[in-house]
Motif scaffolding. Structure first.
Motif, PDB file in Angstrom:
ATOM      1  N   ALA A 183       7.218   6.036 -14.560  1.00 31.20           N
ATOM      2  CA  ALA A 183       8.544   6.091 -15.187  1.00 31.20           C
ATOM      3  C   ALA A 183       9.562   6.745 -14.261  1.00 31.20           C
ATOM      4  CB  ALA A 183       8.466   6.843 -16.511  1.00 31.20           C
ATOM      5  N   LEU A 184       9.151   7.816 -13.578  1.00 37.23           N
ATOM      6  CA  LEU A 184      10.049   8.494 -12.637  1.00 37.23           C
ATOM      7  C   LEU A 184      10.370   7.566 -11.468  1.00 37.23           C
ATOM      8  CD1 LEU A 184      11.505  11.141 -11.747  1.00 37.23           C
ATOM      9  CD2 LEU A 184       9.413  11.675 -10.491  1.00 37.23           C
ATOM     10  N   LEU A 185       9.369   6.942 -10.909  1.00 36.09           N
ATOM     11  CA  LEU A 185       9.587   6.040  -9.770  1.00 36.09           C
ATOM     12  C   LEU A 185      10.464   4.852 -10.148  1.00 36.09           C
ATOM     13  CD1 LEU A 185       6.016   6.088  -8.217  1.00 36.09           C
ATOM     14  CD2 LEU A 185       8.050   7.289  -7.401  1.00 36.09           C
ATOM     15  N   ALA A 186      10.366   4.401 -11.391  1.00 33.90           N
ATOM     16  CA  ALA A 186      11.183   3.271 -11.844  1.00 33.90           C
ATOM     17  C   ALA A 186      12.660   3.635 -11.902  1.00 33.90           C
ATOM     18  CB  ALA A 186      10.706   2.801 -13.215  1.00 33.90           C
ATOM     19  N   ARG A 187      12.984   4.927 -11.982  1.00 30.67           N
ATOM     20  CA  ARG A 187      14.382   5.367 -12.015  1.00 30.67           C
ATOM     21  C   ARG A 187      15.037   5.369 -10.638  1.00 30.67           C
ATOM     22  NH1 ARG A 187      14.087  10.906 -14.460  1.00 30.67           N
ATOM     23  NH2 ARG A 187      16.260  10.912 -13.856  1.00 30.67           N
ATOM     24  N   VAL A 188      14.247   5.245  -9.583  1.00 30.47           N
ATOM     25  CA  VAL A 188      14.807   5.231  -8.229  1.00 30.47           C
ATOM     26  C   VAL A 188      15.531   3.898  -8.014  1.00 30.47           C
ATOM     27  CG1 VAL A 188      14.261   5.280  -5.762  1.00 30.47           C
ATOM     28  CG2 VAL A 188      12.989   6.748  -7.354  1.00 30.47           C
ATOM     29  N   PRO A 189      16.790   3.946  -7.572  1.00 27.26           N
ATOM     30  CA  PRO A 189      17.518   2.699  -7.324  1.00 27.26           C
ATOM     31  C   PRO A 189      16.757   1.795  -6.346  1.00 27.26           C
ATOM     32  CG  PRO A 189      18.993   4.577  -7.182  1.00 27.26           C
ATOM     33  CD  PRO A 189      17.602   5.121  -7.279  1.00 27.26           C
ATOM     34  N   ARG A 190      16.790   0.511  -6.601  1.00 30.68           N
ATOM     35  CA  ARG A 190      16.039  -0.447  -5.776  1.00 30.68           C
ATOM     36  C   ARG A 190      16.294  -0.290  -4.281  1.00 30.68           C
ATOM     37  NH1 ARG A 190      13.250  -4.346  -8.406  1.00 30.68           N
ATOM     38  NH2 ARG A 190      13.785  -4.682 -10.585  1.00 30.68           N
ATOM     39  N   ASP A 191      17.532  -0.009  -3.907  1.00 32.56           N
ATOM     40  CA  ASP A 191      17.846   0.089  -2.482  1.00 32.56           C
ATOM     41  C   ASP A 191      17.312   1.359  -1.829  1.00 32.56           C
ATOM     42  OD1 ASP A 191      19.740   1.644  -3.892  1.00 32.56           O
ATOM     43  OD2 ASP A 191      21.252   1.378  -2.339  1.00 32.56           O
ATOM     44  N   LYS A 192      16.801   2.303  -2.624  1.00 34.39           N
ATOM     45  CA  LYS A 192      16.242   3.549  -2.087  1.00 34.39           C
ATOM     46  C   LYS A 192      14.717   3.601  -2.191  1.00 34.39           C
ATOM     47  CE  LYS A 192      19.910   5.942  -0.944  1.00 34.39           C
ATOM     48  NZ  LYS A 192      20.107   6.497   0.375  1.00 34.39           N
ATOM     49  N   ARG A 193      14.114   2.634  -2.873  1.00 34.67           N
ATOM     50  CA  ARG A 193      12.667   2.649  -3.067  1.00 34.67           C
ATOM     51  C   ARG A 193      11.927   2.529  -1.740  1.00 34.67           C
ATOM     52  NH1 ARG A 193      12.090  -0.933  -8.617  1.00 34.67           N
ATOM     53  NH2 ARG A 193      13.325   0.523  -9.860  1.00 34.67           N
ATOM     54  N   GLY A 194      11.013   3.457  -1.520  1.00 37.74           N
ATOM     55  CA  GLY A 194      10.243   3.467  -0.285  1.00 37.74           C
ATOM     56  C   GLY A 194      11.002   4.009   0.907  1.00 37.74           C
ATOM     57  N   LEU A 195      12.237   4.489   0.690  1.00 41.20           N
ATOM     58  CA  LEU A 195      13.064   4.977   1.795  1.00 41.20           C
ATOM     59  C   LEU A 195      13.450   6.434   1.661  1.00 41.20           C
ATOM     60  CD1 LEU A 195      15.497   1.955   2.165  1.00 41.20           C
ATOM     61  CD2 LEU A 195      13.457   2.453   3.506  1.00 41.20           C
ATOM     62  N   ALA A 196      13.553   6.930   0.438  1.00 36.60           N
ATOM     63  CA  ALA A 196      14.005   8.302   0.216  1.00 36.60           C
ATOM     64  C   ALA A 196      13.065   9.007  -0.745  1.00 36.60           C
ATOM     65  CB  ALA A 196      15.421   8.305  -0.347  1.00 36.60           C
ATOM     66  N   MET A 241       5.074  -1.517  -5.018  1.00 37.86           N
ATOM     67  CA  MET A 241       5.905  -0.890  -4.009  1.00 37.86           C
ATOM     68  C   MET A 241       5.060  -0.678  -2.762  1.00 37.86           C
ATOM     69  SD  MET A 241       8.218   2.535  -4.335  1.00 37.86           S
ATOM     70  CE  MET A 241       6.981   3.780  -4.481  1.00 37.86           C
ATOM     71  N   LYS A 242       5.592  -1.027  -1.632  1.00 40.32           N
ATOM     72  CA  LYS A 242       4.869  -0.833  -0.382  1.00 40.32           C
ATOM     73  C   LYS A 242       4.908   0.635   0.026  1.00 40.32           C
ATOM     74  CE  LYS A 242       8.781  -1.773   2.590  1.00 40.32           C
ATOM     75  NZ  LYS A 242       9.356  -2.511   3.644  1.00 40.32           N
ATOM     76  N   PRO A 243       3.866   1.119   0.693  1.00 39.67           N
ATOM     77  CA  PRO A 243       3.870   2.524   1.117  1.00 39.67           C
ATOM     78  C   PRO A 243       4.917   2.761   2.195  1.00 39.67           C
ATOM     79  CG  PRO A 243       1.894   1.399   1.897  1.00 39.67           C
ATOM     80  CD  PRO A 243       2.654   0.423   1.055  1.00 39.67           C
ATOM     81  N   PRO A 244       5.524   3.955   2.186  1.00 40.23           N
ATOM     82  CA  PRO A 244       6.541   4.237   3.201  1.00 40.23           C
ATOM     83  C   PRO A 244       5.911   4.413   4.570  1.00 40.23           C
ATOM     84  CG  PRO A 244       6.091   6.187   1.924  1.00 40.23           C
ATOM     85  CD  PRO A 244       5.312   5.063   1.291  1.00 40.23           C
ATOM     86  N   THR A 245       6.692   4.150   5.580  1.00 35.98           N
ATOM     87  CA  THR A 245       6.266   4.382   6.951  1.00 35.98           C
ATOM     88  C   THR A 245       7.001   5.601   7.471  1.00 35.98           C
ATOM     89  OG1 THR A 245       8.024   3.043   7.888  1.00 35.98           O
ATOM     90  CG2 THR A 245       5.980   1.894   7.325  1.00 35.98           C
ATOM     91  N   ALA A 246       6.564   6.134   8.587  1.00 37.17           N
ATOM     92  CA  ALA A 246       7.250   7.291   9.167  1.00 37.17           C
ATOM     93  C   ALA A 246       8.704   6.954   9.471  1.00 37.17           C
ATOM     94  CB  ALA A 246       6.526   7.757  10.424  1.00 37.17           C
ATOM     95  N   ASP A 247       8.991   5.735   9.900  1.00 38.38           N
ATOM     96  CA  ASP A 247      10.367   5.341  10.197  1.00 38.38           C
ATOM     97  C   ASP A 247      11.222   5.275   8.938  1.00 38.38           C
ATOM     98  OD1 ASP A 247       9.935   5.193  12.910  1.00 38.38           O
ATOM     99  OD2 ASP A 247       9.454   3.066  12.862  1.00 38.38           O
ATOM    100  N   ALA A 248      10.599   4.957   7.787  1.00 41.51           N
ATOM    101  CA  ALA A 248      11.358   4.852   6.540  1.00 41.51           C
ATOM    102  C   ALA A 248      11.727   6.229   5.996  1.00 41.51           C
ATOM    103  CB  ALA A 248      10.554   4.083   5.503  1.00 41.51           C
ATOM    104  N   LEU A 249      11.006   7.263   6.387  1.00 45.90           N
ATOM    105  CA  LEU A 249      11.251   8.599   5.869  1.00 45.90           C
ATOM    106  C   LEU A 249      12.370   9.270   6.652  1.00 45.90           C
ATOM    107  CD1 LEU A 249       7.564   9.695   5.414  1.00 45.90           C
ATOM    108  CD2 LEU A 249       9.143   8.987   3.642  1.00 45.90           C
ATOM    109  N   ASN A 250      13.569   8.741   6.490  1.00 47.76           N
ATOM    110  CA  ASN A 250      14.702   9.249   7.252  1.00 47.76           C
ATOM    111  C   ASN A 250      15.842   9.711   6.359  1.00 47.76           C
ATOM    112  OD1 ASN A 250      15.685   6.859   6.321  1.00 47.76           O
ATOM    113  ND2 ASN A 250      16.084   5.946   8.297  1.00 47.76           N
ATOM    114  N   ASP A 251      15.638   9.732   5.059  1.00 45.21           N
ATOM    115  CA  ASP A 251      16.699  10.109   4.147  1.00 45.21           C
ATOM    116  C   ASP A 251      16.360  11.444   3.502  1.00 45.21           C
ATOM    117  OD1 ASP A 251      18.785  10.258   2.375  1.00 45.21           O
ATOM    118  OD2 ASP A 251      18.599   8.207   1.708  1.00 45.21           O
ATOM    119  N   ALA A 252      17.130  12.466   3.781  1.00 47.27           N
ATOM    120  CA  ALA A 252      16.880  13.808   3.269  1.00 47.27           C
ATOM    121  C   ALA A 252      17.551  14.053   1.921  1.00 47.27           C
ATOM    122  CB  ALA A 252      17.358  14.839   4.287  1.00 47.27           C
ATOM    123  N   VAL A 253      18.055  13.004   1.292  1.00 40.94           N
ATOM    124  CA  VAL A 253      18.765  13.117   0.026  1.00 40.94           C
ATOM    125  C   VAL A 253      17.930  12.484  -1.093  1.00 40.94           C
ATOM    126  CG1 VAL A 253      20.853  12.437  -1.222  1.00 40.94           C
ATOM    127  CG2 VAL A 253      20.991  13.079   1.177  1.00 40.94           C
TER     128      VAL A 253
END
Length: 78
Positions: free
Chosen positions: A45-58, A1-13
């Motif tokens: 294991a916890l990170l694997a539960r994150v839906p693919r479309d939310k990985r690195g974004l939320a 998984m690529k590290p998040p960027t400041a721009d990717a950290l836009n989802d408060a959910v």
């Protein structure tokens, strides 16, 4: 998984329970802001539960990250 960027950290959910994730990095739009999430280890294991479309974004909320349960009606969400 690529590290998040400041721009990717836009989802408060939280991508696991749908509740607020309480991530200060998201609100600050900076990776340098102090936040609870910097002192928690997120298991593979916890990170694997994150839906693919939310990985690195939320960010995962503290309740889900620490196994404290979800704010939603279904405690199985976390």
């Amino acid at each position: 998984m690529k590290p998040p960027t400041a721009d990717a950290l836009n989802d408060a959910v939280c991508p696991l329970c749908g509740g607020p994730n309480g991530c200060a990095l998201s609100g600050a739009r900076s990776l340098d802001a102090p936040c609870w999430c910097k002192s928690v280890t997120f298991s593979p294991a916890l990170l694997a539960r994150v839906p693919r479309d939310k990985r690195g974004l939320a960010c995962i909320c503290e309740r889900c990250a620490t196994g404290g349960g979800a704010p939603s009606a279904d405690p199985a969400d976390c």
